[in-house]
Design a protein around this motif. Structure first.
Motif, short mmCIF file in Angstrom:
data_model
loop_
_atom_site.label_atom_id
_atom_site.label_comp_id
_atom_site.label_asym_id
_atom_site.label_seq_id
_atom_site.Cartn_x
_atom_site.Cartn_y
_atom_site.Cartn_z
N ASP A 160 16.24 -6.32 3.37
CA ASP A 160 15.92 -7.37 2.41
C ASP A 160 16.63 -7.12 1.08
OD1 ASP A 160 13.96 -9.74 1.83
OD2 ASP A 160 13.80 -8.40 0.09
N MET A 161 16.99 -8.19 0.42
CA MET A 161 17.77 -8.11 -0.82
C MET A 161 17.11 -7.31 -1.92
SD MET A 161 17.08 -12.00 -2.27
CE MET A 161 17.45 -11.66 -3.99
N ARG A 162 15.78 -7.20 -1.90
CA ARG A 162 15.08 -6.53 -2.98
C ARG A 162 14.85 -5.04 -2.71
NH1 ARG A 162 10.94 -11.40 -4.15
NH2 ARG A 162 12.30 -12.62 -5.51
N GLU A 191 7.87 6.23 -3.87
CA GLU A 191 7.81 6.94 -2.60
C GLU A 191 9.05 6.51 -1.83
OE1 GLU A 191 2.98 7.24 -1.78
OE2 GLU A 191 4.16 5.76 -0.70
N ALA A 192 9.31 7.16 -0.72
CA ALA A 192 10.50 6.81 0.05
C ALA A 192 10.49 5.33 0.44
CB ALA A 192 10.59 7.67 1.31
N PHE A 193 11.50 4.60 -0.02
CA PHE A 193 11.66 3.17 0.25
C PHE A 193 10.47 2.34 -0.23
CE2 PHE A 193 14.64 5.15 3.16
CZ PHE A 193 15.78 4.40 2.92
N THR A 194 9.77 2.83 -1.25
CA THR A 194 8.70 2.09 -1.91
C THR A 194 9.06 1.99 -3.38
OG1 THR A 194 7.04 2.97 -0.39
CG2 THR A 194 6.23 2.00 -2.43
N PHE A 195 9.16 0.75 -3.88
CA PHE A 195 9.66 0.52 -5.23
C PHE A 195 8.62 -0.22 -6.06
CE2 PHE A 195 13.14 0.93 -2.29
CZ PHE A 195 13.99 1.83 -2.92
N SER A 196 8.51 0.20 -7.31
CA SER A 196 7.55 -0.40 -8.23
C SER A 196 8.28 -1.32 -9.21
CB SER A 196 6.81 0.69 -9.00
OG SER A 196 5.96 0.13 -9.98
N ARG A 197 7.78 -2.55 -9.30
CA ARG A 197 8.28 -3.49 -10.30
C ARG A 197 7.08 -4.08 -11.02
NH1 ARG A 197 11.38 -4.65 -5.81
NH2 ARG A 197 10.17 -6.51 -5.32
N ILE A 224 3.63 -3.23 -9.58
CA ILE A 224 3.32 -3.63 -8.20
C ILE A 224 4.31 -2.96 -7.26
CG2 ILE A 224 3.30 -5.57 -6.58
CD1 ILE A 224 2.33 -7.30 -8.94
N ILE A 225 3.79 -2.28 -6.24
CA ILE A 225 4.67 -1.56 -5.33
C ILE A 225 4.95 -2.39 -4.07
CG2 ILE A 225 3.89 0.68 -6.17
CD1 ILE A 225 2.38 0.99 -3.48
N THR A 226 6.15 -2.22 -3.55
CA THR A 226 6.54 -2.86 -2.29
C THR A 226 7.29 -1.84 -1.45
OG1 THR A 226 6.74 -5.00 -3.39
CG2 THR A 226 7.72 -4.79 -1.20
N HIS A 227 6.83 -1.67 -0.21
CA HIS A 227 7.51 -0.78 0.71
C HIS A 227 8.35 -1.61 1.68
CE1 HIS A 227 8.24 2.82 3.07
NE2 HIS A 227 7.96 2.13 4.16
N TYR A 228 9.51 -1.08 2.04
CA TYR A 228 10.44 -1.76 2.93
C TYR A 228 10.55 -0.95 4.23
CZ TYR A 228 11.41 -4.45 -1.21
OH TYR A 228 11.26 -5.25 -2.32
N LEU A 263 0.83 -1.19 0.00
CA LEU A 263 0.00 0.00 0.00
C LEU A 263 0.87 1.25 0.00
CD1 LEU A 263 -2.65 -1.03 2.69
CD2 LEU A 263 -2.89 -1.14 0.21
N THR A 264 0.28 2.37 -0.40
CA THR A 264 1.00 3.64 -0.39
C THR A 264 1.11 4.17 1.03
OG1 THR A 264 -1.01 4.96 -0.64
CG2 THR A 264 0.05 4.17 -2.67
N GLU A 265 1.97 5.16 1.21
CA GLU A 265 2.14 5.80 2.51
C GLU A 265 0.82 6.36 3.03
OE1 GLU A 265 4.96 9.25 4.56
OE2 GLU A 265 4.90 9.02 2.38
N GLU A 266 0.00 6.90 2.13
CA GLU A 266 -1.29 7.46 2.52
C GLU A 266 -2.27 6.39 2.96
OE1 GLU A 266 -4.85 10.23 0.54
OE2 GLU A 266 -3.16 9.54 -0.67
N ASP A 267 -2.21 5.21 2.32
CA ASP A 267 -3.20 4.17 2.56
C ASP A 267 -2.88 3.24 3.72
OD1 ASP A 267 -4.88 5.03 0.56
OD2 ASP A 267 -4.03 3.72 -0.97
N ARG A 268 -1.61 3.14 4.10
CA ARG A 268 -1.26 2.20 5.17
C ARG A 268 -1.97 2.51 6.49
NH1 ARG A 268 3.81 2.40 2.23
NH2 ARG A 268 4.72 3.99 3.60
N PRO A 269 -2.04 3.78 6.93
CA PRO A 269 -2.78 4.05 8.17
C PRO A 269 -4.27 3.74 8.06
CG PRO A 269 -1.31 5.88 7.62
CD PRO A 269 -1.36 4.98 6.42
N LEU A 270 -4.84 3.87 6.86
CA LEU A 270 -6.26 3.55 6.68
C LEU A 270 -6.51 2.07 6.94
CD1 LEU A 270 -7.08 5.60 3.44
CD2 LEU A 270 -7.44 6.26 5.83
#
Length: 205
Positions: free
Chosen positions: A139-141, A149-155, A158-162, A108-115
């Motif tokens: 993590d290796m990825r 977004e900060a420490f959120t990467f799209s591949r 699909i986004i993944t936040h670390y 999820l995005t930074e805005e959506d995680r608290p929701l």
């Protein structure tokens, strides 16, 4: 339309499931110790990798995922499956004894995680627990793909936040108790060792 628009992100998951079928296999993550007949929500159930193991615990399980292609692949007869949005859960207050979210918060995005955190707390009964697993920044990825977004990467859309532990703890502040542990191990790819690392959080209401 923003590249982080929830509809665009959801369709990226649908596209991946249509192309590759059941994306996730292998052994399920370690599940919490909960009494039989506990009402459990598998939040972001995907193609149902963890559902057979959950059924074996004797829980009353509901699985929900925003990607209809993922839910279609679940095919579990004894699980109530729903296509739905974790930011706006279609359940009454305090209906679950536990919510399990394995690699859902980080997509999820930074805005959506608290929701999502707020919705999880709303649907948990008194004394309920949220078991949450996310990727660590060790993590290796982490760093692979386009940083959206900060420490959120799209591949492939699909986004993944670390996460850091402090960041995850801050997100869990609406809960009464927070316990976070780290799991780290090495994998060998093309003769080289790489680190996989997760943070496991237990948020208690």
């Amino acid at each position: 339309m923003s590249r982080l628009d929830p509809g665009v992100l959801r369709e990226a998951w649908n596209t991946d499931y249509r192309k590759r079928g059941a994306l996730y296999g292998g052994a399920p993550f370690q599940l919490p110790d909960l009494p039989r007949e506990t009402c459990v929500l598998d939040l972001g159930c995907g193609n149902g990798k963890h559902l057979p193991a959950m059924e074996g615990r004797g829980w009353a399980i509901t699985g929900i995922d925003a990607a209809e292609e993922a839910v279609r692949l679940c095919k579990r007869k004894r699980v109530h499956l729903i296509i739905g949005d974790g930011r706006h859960l279609p359940f009454r207050e305090e209906v679950f004894g536990a919510v399990i979210g394995i690699h859902i918060l980080g997509h999820l995005t930074e805005e959506d995680r608290p929701l999502l955190i707020g919705e999880v707390k709303r649907v948990l009964g008194e004394g309920g627990v949220f078991h949450c697993t996310v990727f660590s920044r060790n993590d290796m990825r982490c760093g692979k793909g386009e940083e959206v977004e900060a420490f959120t990467f799209s591949r492939q859309g699909i986004i993944t936040h670390y996460f850091t532990e402090e960041e995850l703890r801050t997100l869990g502040e609406p809960f009464e108790e927070i316990c976070i542990t780290t799991e780290s191990y090495q994998v060998r790819l093309s003769g080289k060792l790489y680190t996989r690392e997760y943070l496991h959080a237990v948020f208690s209401r």
